[in-house]
Design an enzyme around this catalytic site. Structure first.
Site, mmCIF file in Angstrom:
data_model
loop_
_atom_site.group_PDB
_atom_site.id
_atom_site.type_symbol
_atom_site.label_atom_id
_atom_site.label_comp_id
_atom_site.label_asym_id
_atom_site.label_seq_id
_atom_site.Cartn_x
_atom_site.Cartn_y
_atom_site.Cartn_z
ATOM 1 N N ARG A 142 2.867 22.392 -16.399
ATOM 2 C CA ARG A 142 3.066 21.689 -17.664
ATOM 3 C C ARG A 142 2.451 22.408 -18.861
ATOM 4 N NH1 ARG A 142 2.273 15.457 -15.397
ATOM 5 N NH2 ARG A 142 4.489 15.171 -14.845
ATOM 6 N N ARG A 197 3.536 23.191 -4.925
ATOM 7 C CA ARG A 197 2.374 22.409 -5.352
ATOM 8 C C ARG A 197 1.312 22.458 -4.251
ATOM 9 N NH1 ARG A 197 4.652 16.757 -7.639
ATOM 10 N NH2 ARG A 197 2.473 16.578 -8.339
ATOM 11 N N SER A 235 1.786 4.993 -9.777
ATOM 12 C CA SER A 235 0.564 5.199 -8.994
ATOM 13 C C SER A 235 0.233 3.982 -8.146
ATOM 14 C CB SER A 235 -0.607 5.520 -9.928
ATOM 15 O OG SER A 235 -0.391 6.732 -10.608
ATOM 16 N N ASP A 271 -1.970 12.696 -17.588
ATOM 17 C CA ASP A 271 -0.551 12.391 -17.778
ATOM 18 C C ASP A 271 -0.278 11.929 -19.206
ATOM 19 O OD1 ASP A 271 0.058 13.135 -15.207
ATOM 20 O OD2 ASP A 271 0.121 11.102 -14.411
ATOM 21 N N SER A 320 -9.686 13.567 -12.909
ATOM 22 C CA SER A 320 -8.829 12.372 -12.948
ATOM 23 C C SER A 320 -9.476 11.177 -12.254
ATOM 24 C CB SER A 320 -7.456 12.684 -12.324
ATOM 25 O OG SER A 320 -6.857 13.800 -12.937
ATOM 26 N N ARG A 365 0.852 3.507 -3.778
ATOM 27 C CA ARG A 365 -0.372 3.174 -3.052
ATOM 28 C C ARG A 365 -0.226 1.840 -2.331
ATOM 29 N NH1 ARG A 365 -2.080 6.388 -7.187
ATOM 30 N NH2 ARG A 365 -4.114 7.472 -7.080
ATOM 31 N N SER A 383 -6.831 18.249 -7.547
ATOM 32 C CA SER A 383 -6.070 17.012 -7.672
ATOM 33 C C SER A 383 -6.865 15.862 -7.076
ATOM 34 C CB SER A 383 -4.717 17.131 -6.954
ATOM 35 O OG SER A 383 -4.049 15.884 -6.937
ATOM 36 N N SER A 384 -6.951 14.762 -7.804
ATOM 37 C CA SER A 384 -7.622 13.579 -7.261
ATOM 38 C C SER A 384 -6.793 12.938 -6.158
ATOM 39 C CB SER A 384 -7.894 12.561 -8.373
ATOM 40 O OG SER A 384 -6.678 12.061 -8.911
ATOM 41 N N GLN A 385 -5.510 13.310 -6.047
ATOM 42 C CA GLN A 385 -4.674 12.742 -4.989
ATOM 43 C C GLN A 385 -5.163 13.129 -3.599
ATOM 44 O OE1 GLN A 385 -0.509 13.538 -5.548
ATOM 45 N NE2 GLN A 385 -0.419 12.455 -7.508
#
Length: 439
Positions: free
Chosen positions: A355, A124, A26, A324, A202, A30, A170-172
């Protein structure tokens, strides 16, 4: 390791020793992107060497960013502020930490870009991020199914100074907008505010993003978890050098070895000064009955060896903040003293694989009684006589392979299929594992 079709794990009884963690995935991706968008040169040490970082490095080079390999996990990135290449076709594998942030950054560049990945990446969801960017004025077209990669990014007309994004998938998506916002704020001189719609999942991963932005001179004004403002004229400025700490998600497997195998197992690279939320998994282990000690850059775990009759305490817990590391808890539940339940893990369904489905399937192979729903999974551990030998499918998911290595503490024979999938984040995992465990 990549060439092996399977790996038969020997039955293990003990685990103890010291392990240095690979760099955080991560943080690595970044930092690479921020360094590319910054003024000045950044020397990055401790960078993770894995599939996900390699695709990010390759993409940045394709975009005209000068990246020099200095050896021993160190690279130098010459900041370009804006990508020199105005046209590129980027293949980003299954790396969400590369695909989502690059989508946002490229949407503000005014060029012509195509982004694609492996088939699973094309399953995704990215629609919430694309919707936010389109509302901002970006031009993005889907090249396949709407809401999913691959994407074509063209020259947009960025005018809005307020962007809204869903936080529940998703926090992404929020991370991507935050990382890209200084591009527009710096160019326009106007502040940019990002509003979060719904419940943000997240959250600790957003803390990582904000921390790294601050190290590059961009301080974000927050209204709790609802709004984030990047001031006008904001721009990234290189601190000169930055060190990537160890991967806290990866630490979870090794610490779990220490708990189930008696220990102690100490990991170095993360500790009390870590900026990663997954270090909170140590608290989860403590709640299971483990002995946990910490230093500034290390964590150590020990417990009552399950091979000697020890059992972890059963749990019913919300894992929204550490999704995760929660996968490690799911396989540890095989050795609990009662039924266990993992709640608020809906984000698992849009990761490298579904998952929840994958975990349900593989845990059941070993003899556990498993149930699952949209955002939860429960498990009743098998009695010793109910364990079954199993060929564990890894579903092209690095975390599945590493999590199920813990099953070798049980009485059944365990074969890990496609063990090379660990190359996504920890290519040497099974070598490190072998150095810690014994029969």
């Amino acid at each position: 390791m990549n060439a092996l079709a399977y790996l038969d794990l020997p039955h293990i009884r003990q685990a103890r020793g010291l392990a240095a963690l690979p760099g955080s995935k991560s943080i690595s991706n970044r930092v690479l992107l921020i360094a590319a968008l910054a003024e000045g040169r950044t020397e990055i040490s401790g960078l993770l060497d894995s599939d996900d970082t390699r695709v990010m490095l390759a993409a940045l080079r394709q975009l005209g960013v000068a990246v020099t390999d200095l050896g021993q996990g160190r690279v130098a990135v010459e900041g370009a502020r804006r990508f020199p290449a105005e046209k590129a076709e980027l293949f980003l594998g299954n790396a969400g930490t590369a695909f989502r942030p690059l989508t946002a950054a490229l949407a503000l560049m005014g060029g012509d870009y195509r982004l694609s990945g492996v088939p699973r990446m094309h399953e995704r969801p990215i629609g919430d991020l694309v919707d936010a960017l389109r509302a901002w004025g970006a031009r993005i077209d889907y090249l396949g199914q709407a809401g999913y990669p691959p994407l074509h990014i063209g020259r947009g007309d960025i005018r809005a100074d307020r962007v809204r994004v869903q936080g529940s998938v998703s926090s992404q998506f929020l991370t991507a907008l935050l990382l890209a916002a200084p591009i527009e704020a710096g160019a326009s001189g106007r502040p940019v505010t990002i509003e979060v719609i719904g419940e943000l999942i997240s959250k600790p991963y957003i803390e990582i993003t904000l921390n790294l932005m601050a190290r590059y001179g961009v301080n974000v004004v927050r209204d709790g978890w609802r709004a984030f403002t990047i001031e006008g004229d904001a721009r990234y400025r290189s601190p000169g050098s930055i060190a990537v700490e160890g991967d806290a998600s990866t630490a979870s497997y090794l610490l779990a070895l220490g708990v189930l195998g008696g220990g102690p197992v100490r990991v170095t690279g993360v500790g009390e000064q870590s900026i990663q939320g997954d270090t909170a998994f140590a608290d989860t282990l403590a709640a299971m009955g483990a002995n946990i000690t910490k230093g500034s850059d290390w964590i150590e775990a020990s417990g009552q060896a399950v091979a000697e009759g020890g059992r972890i305490k059963a749990f019913d817990a919300d894992f929204n903040l550490i999704p995760d590391a929660a996968m490690t808890a799911a396989t540890m539940a095989l050795f609990a003293d009662g039924p266990c339940r993992l709640r608020n893990i809906g984000s698992w369904r849009v990761k490298e694989t579904d998952r929840i489905h994958a975990m349900h399937t593989e845990l059941a192979k070993l003899g556990a009684k498993v149930e699952s729903g949209p955002d939860w999974l429960s498990l009743t551990p098998p009695a010793d006589s109910d364990w079954r030998d199993a060929h564990i499918g890894t579903w092209d998911d690095h975390r599945m392979a590493m999590c199920f290595s813990l099953a070798a503490f049980g009485p059944a024979a365990v074969r890990i299929l496609d063990p090379g999938c660990v190359s996504k984040t920890f290519p040497d995992y099974f070598d490190v594992y072998a150095g810690l465990v014994s029969a």
